[in-house]
Design an enzyme around this catalytic site. Structure first.
Site, mmCIF file in Angstrom:
data_model
loop_
_atom_site.group_PDB
_atom_site.id
_atom_site.type_symbol
_atom_site.label_atom_id
_atom_site.label_comp_id
_atom_site.label_asym_id
_atom_site.label_seq_id
_atom_site.Cartn_x
_atom_site.Cartn_y
_atom_site.Cartn_z
ATOM 1 N N LEU A 77 0.813 -1.209 0.000
ATOM 2 C CA LEU A 77 0.000 0.000 0.000
ATOM 3 C C LEU A 77 0.849 1.263 0.000
ATOM 4 O O LEU A 77 0.548 2.234 -0.703
ATOM 5 C CB LEU A 77 -0.935 -0.009 1.218
ATOM 6 C CG LEU A 77 -1.906 1.189 1.331
ATOM 7 C CD1 LEU A 77 -2.816 1.243 0.113
ATOM 8 C CD2 LEU A 77 -2.703 1.098 2.619
ATOM 9 N N GLN A 102 2.006 1.824 -3.454
ATOM 10 C CA GLN A 102 0.987 2.171 -4.431
ATOM 11 C C GLN A 102 0.542 3.631 -4.291
ATOM 12 O O GLN A 102 0.207 4.279 -5.272
ATOM 13 C CB GLN A 102 -0.232 1.255 -4.274
ATOM 14 C CG GLN A 102 0.038 -0.203 -4.597
ATOM 15 C CD GLN A 102 -1.199 -1.053 -4.405
ATOM 16 O OE1 GLN A 102 -2.306 -0.599 -4.644
ATOM 17 N NE2 GLN A 102 -1.006 -2.285 -3.959
ATOM 18 N N CYS A 103 0.509 4.138 -3.040
ATOM 19 C CA CYS A 103 0.074 5.519 -2.807
ATOM 20 C C CYS A 103 1.257 6.478 -2.962
ATOM 21 O O CYS A 103 2.420 6.088 -2.821
ATOM 22 C CB CYS A 103 -0.518 5.658 -1.408
ATOM 23 S SG CYS A 103 -1.970 4.639 -1.128
ATOM 24 N N THR A 104 0.922 7.738 -3.226
ATOM 25 C CA THR A 104 1.951 8.761 -3.291
ATOM 26 C C THR A 104 2.255 9.213 -1.877
ATOM 27 O O THR A 104 1.595 10.095 -1.322
ATOM 28 C CB THR A 104 1.481 9.958 -4.152
ATOM 29 O OG1 THR A 104 1.093 9.486 -5.430
ATOM 30 C CG2 THR A 104 2.584 10.984 -4.302
ATOM 31 N N VAL A 105 3.245 8.581 -1.257
ATOM 32 C CA VAL A 105 3.639 8.926 0.106
ATOM 33 C C VAL A 105 4.662 10.048 0.015
ATOM 34 O O VAL A 105 5.778 9.857 -0.475
ATOM 35 C CB VAL A 105 4.224 7.707 0.836
ATOM 36 C CG1 VAL A 105 4.652 8.083 2.248
ATOM 37 C CG2 VAL A 105 3.209 6.566 0.872
#
Length: 747
Positions: free
Chosen positions: A600, A603-606
């Site tokens: 996760l 996949q996310c723009t952290v």
């Protein structure tokens, strides 16, 4: 001998339409800026019981004929601060602004000596007006003070009625027969027609009703007021001469009652300058003269063919006009003592209007209730930009920016921040493209969303963002949200049970996206994944639409402008210039599915929360600067200096990439680890998987078919083959083998 009776004057009242102030404020903001010089001021008064003594100002062009009204001309001065308005010496300002014009009309030269020769037109010069203003453009409040300048005798030498006549002020109906009053009305009408005919030939005579005239009472003939006409009158006829002026004051109590021997009605303000003209220009100071306060029931408009309605059948009533006997002040009475070096005397003016409390002071007008909320919103939104043009950025093209249509691909953290910054630059046509919905994790980072947008599964981001922009900036903003999924390399479609329907849906999305990019002036690429940026990059190159790309890392960010297509560079005459690269030009592999087999957090723009506003601001500033360069997206990037060890150029204005807002770099890369930025330039890669001529041409030829092949190819080999990356890697490998192939003896 009877005691002299001073003449009472009724000053003008300014009547300014709301549109006048709105127009003036707009003129100050957009044209005058820091200038405090006077600009033309035009007004008029007419004969009306409702507007008695009122001088009206509106936005009607000065060239419009109003031959049923009397015209005033002057200047309006707009000061830059309320402090300068308060500290201004109003009497000094009045004299400096209007005295020279009045004296010139009255035949007084620059050195205050009276001149008897020269041409003059008192109809233009003796009814002046000025206005001093301060426009608070933020609060839409205007402070103003009108003045109607008149030459004034010095103290102790006022304007008085003649002491030789027992009744120096009489209604015409008391001293003339009704038929004689009718003859006067008819003669004045004929005089106006003659003036109108002359006006159509020479604009210098004016195109309005003349405020002054001379009347020969023996034959009831109206003549124009000027020195030449006065001197042409025979001496024996001058005993019948009456100086007339159109009096705007129609006093409601204007009735003698048939019993009073002497009335003391206030007279129109224009008489003051007429008396000064008679004294200074015509040399009649000290004489008793006859004057006529001409007060017709109505001033008819001169229609076509230089005629009035019902002329000869229905004559306007002028019986309430006043016949006056006035003692003209001496020339020396207008000469005030002065302590100015080299001057024995000076002339002075009066005429500042009283305020609403009938005291000396300015008035103010609040324009906020007079305009629509949308107009107020737009004006407030643009205020910062308009003020930039005053001093800091005179060449800022606010009008062009307001016409731009901008497409935002992505309505997330970057999309929201870019949209807000675009609003600050006055851009009002913004379209969002996104297929996601607002979740509860979004509002704290994405400024266009609130908790209400998250409920019931969440609104579509594109739609919610568009609605939020309108709510923030007003209905003048044209914002649309388009729910659309961007096809991506490595993300196959059309394989399941509903494969045909899915293919049709994706095809529709591709066609819609292409049309949107083609219809907009600029595109911002603000999506989350690398592969989602591929198709918009290809389409922007195929349609020659400027594209600004922005991407975020954990603690770094990238902003760049994609280079134009080869055909666009050729059409702009820059075929020999270095083509700038796109987001994919640094890669030697095709984009693929970056979300496959990722956790996760991958996949996310952290990213650190402060990065998005920084990158969004830089992306917007880059686009604004680009549209201020004459070559737009074909503009070259700044060259690296030979002695420079970094990619941080300095703008001295000599670079071909310079704009009014500074240099126009190709890329801006920043990090909050060291709080630094750099502006490298990366040339286009001839085998790029997105912007190379091979890929763009293939898309232009095959359209959706090409897109489908790329998206459904799971390893990227198809796109690499089309772009030439496969061949490029093979050639690179062969050269590497050649470099590594040597004999042991040579070693």
């Amino acid at each position: 001998m009877a005691t002299t009776q001073p003449v009472r004057f009724l000053p003008f009242r300014s009547i300014a339409d709301p549109s006048f102030w709105l127009d003036h404020n707009s003129h100050k903001l957009n044209d005058l800026k820091l200038s405090e010089e006077g600009v033309p001021l035009n007004g008029f008064f007419s004969i009306s019981k409702n507007d008695a003594g009122g001088m009206r100002f509106d936005v009607t062009r000065a060239s419009i004929r109003r031959n049923e009204a009397i015209r005033t001309r002057g200047a309006i001065y707009s000061l830059n601060t309320i402090e300068s308005f308060k500290k201004c010496d109003k009497n000094k300002f009045l004299n400096e602004a209007s005295r020279s014009g009045l004296l010139a009309c009255c035949g007084v030269g620059a050195d205050n000596e009276v001149l008897r020769d020269g041409n003059d037109d008192p109809n233009l010069g003796l009814v002046p007006s000025i206005c001093l203003t301060y426009c608070d453009l933020k609060s839409n409040m205007t402070v103003y003070w009108f003045a109607f300048p008149a030459l004034a005798p010095k103290p102790g030498c006022g304007i008085a009625y003649s002491s030789e006549t027992a009744s120096p002020q009489n209604f015409l109906s008391d001293i003339w027969e009704h038929e004689k009053c009718q003859e006067l009305s008819k003669s004045f009408q004929q005089f106006r027609i003659a003036h109108e005919k002359k006006s159509s030939v020479s604009e210098s005579s004016g195109v309005w009703c003349p405020p002054f005239f001379m009347l020969l009472e023996n034959n009831m003939q109206c003549l124009p007021l000027n020195k030449a006409t006065y001197e042409s009158i025979a001496e024996e006829e001058k005993q019948y001469l009456v100086f007339g002026f159109v009096d705007p004051n129609l006093s409601p109590d204007a009735s003698s009652g048939g019993t009073e021997k002497f009335t003391d009605l206030a007279l129109g303000w224009t008489l003051r300058n007429l008396i000064a003209y008679i004294s200074l220009r015509l040399g009649l100071g000290g004489a008793d003269v006859k004057c006529l306060s001409f007060r017709p029931s109505v001033l008819r408009r001169i229609a076509s063919e230089y005629d009035f309605e019902d002329v000869g059948e229905e004559i306007d009533d002028c019986s309430k006009s006043l016949f006056l006997h006035i003692k003209i002040p001496l020339e020396s009475d207008y000469q005030w003592p002065t302590e100015k070096p080299g001057h024995v005397h000076e002339y002075r003016c009066v005429g500042w209007e009283l305020n609403a409390k009938n005291k000396t002071g300015p008035r103010s007008v609040d324009l906020r209730p007079l305009v629509s909320p949308s107009h107020l919103a737009r004006q407030a939104n643009d205020l910062n930009l308009r003020l930039m043009k005053w001093r800091a950025l005179p060449s800022l093209d606010v009008e062009r920016l307001s016409r731009l249509k901008v497409l935002l691909l992505g309505a997330g953290t970057l999309g929201c921040s870019v949209a807000r910054t675009l609003l600050g630059w006055g851009i009002r046509n913004i379209t969002f493209v996104d297929s996601g919905r607002v979740s509860y994790s979004n509002p704290v980072r994405q400024s266009l969303f609130g908790i209400e947008d998250c409920k019931e599964g969440g609104k579509y981001k594109a739609v919610a963002a568009a609605e939020s922009l309108v709510a923030i900036a007003g209905p003048d903003v044209k914002s649309e949200g388009v729910v659309l999924t961007i096809p991506m390399p490595g993300h196959a479609f059309g394989e399941g049970k509903d494969g045909a329907a899915e293919i049709d849906a994706v095809k529709s999305d591709v066609e819609r996206l292409h049309k949107l990019i083609e219809q907009h002036d600029a595109v911002f690429l603000l999506t989350d994944t690398r592969e989602s940026r591929w198709l918009p990059t290809v389409m922007a190159s195929a349609t020659d639409t400027p594209l600004i790309n922005s991407a975020l890392g954990l603690d770094s960010w990238l902003v760049m402008r994609h280079g134009p297509s080869s055909s666009a560079m050729s059409s702009k005459g820059t075929a020999c210039a270095t083509k700038l690269g796109c987001y994919f030009c640094s890669d030697v592999v095709a984009p693929e599915n970056s979300t496959r087999d990722r956790t996760l957090d991958q996949q996310c723009t952290v990213t650190r929360p402060g990065l998005a506003p920084i990158a969004a601001s830089m992306a917007t500033e880059l686009m604004i600067a680009m549209f201020h360069h004459p070559m737009r997206n074909c503009a070259p990037a700044p060259e690296k200096k030979d002695n420079s060890s970094s990619y941080n150029p300095v703008d001295d204005g000599s670079s071909e990439s310079s704009t009014a807002l500074g240099l126009l770099p190709h890329q801006i890369r920043g990090t909050v680890v060291t709080y630094s930025m750099m502006t490298p330039t990366v040339p286009a890669f001839s085998q790029c998987s997105a912007c190379s001529d091979l890929v763009v041409d293939e898309y232009r030829k095959k359209g959706f078919g090409f897109v489908k092949c790329v998206c459904c190819d799971m390893d990227g080999s198809y796109l690499e083959s089309v772009s030439g990356l496969t061949k490029f890697r093979e050639e690179a490998a062969n050269k590497m083998d050649e470099c590594m192939d040597w004999d042991d003896e040579e070693e």
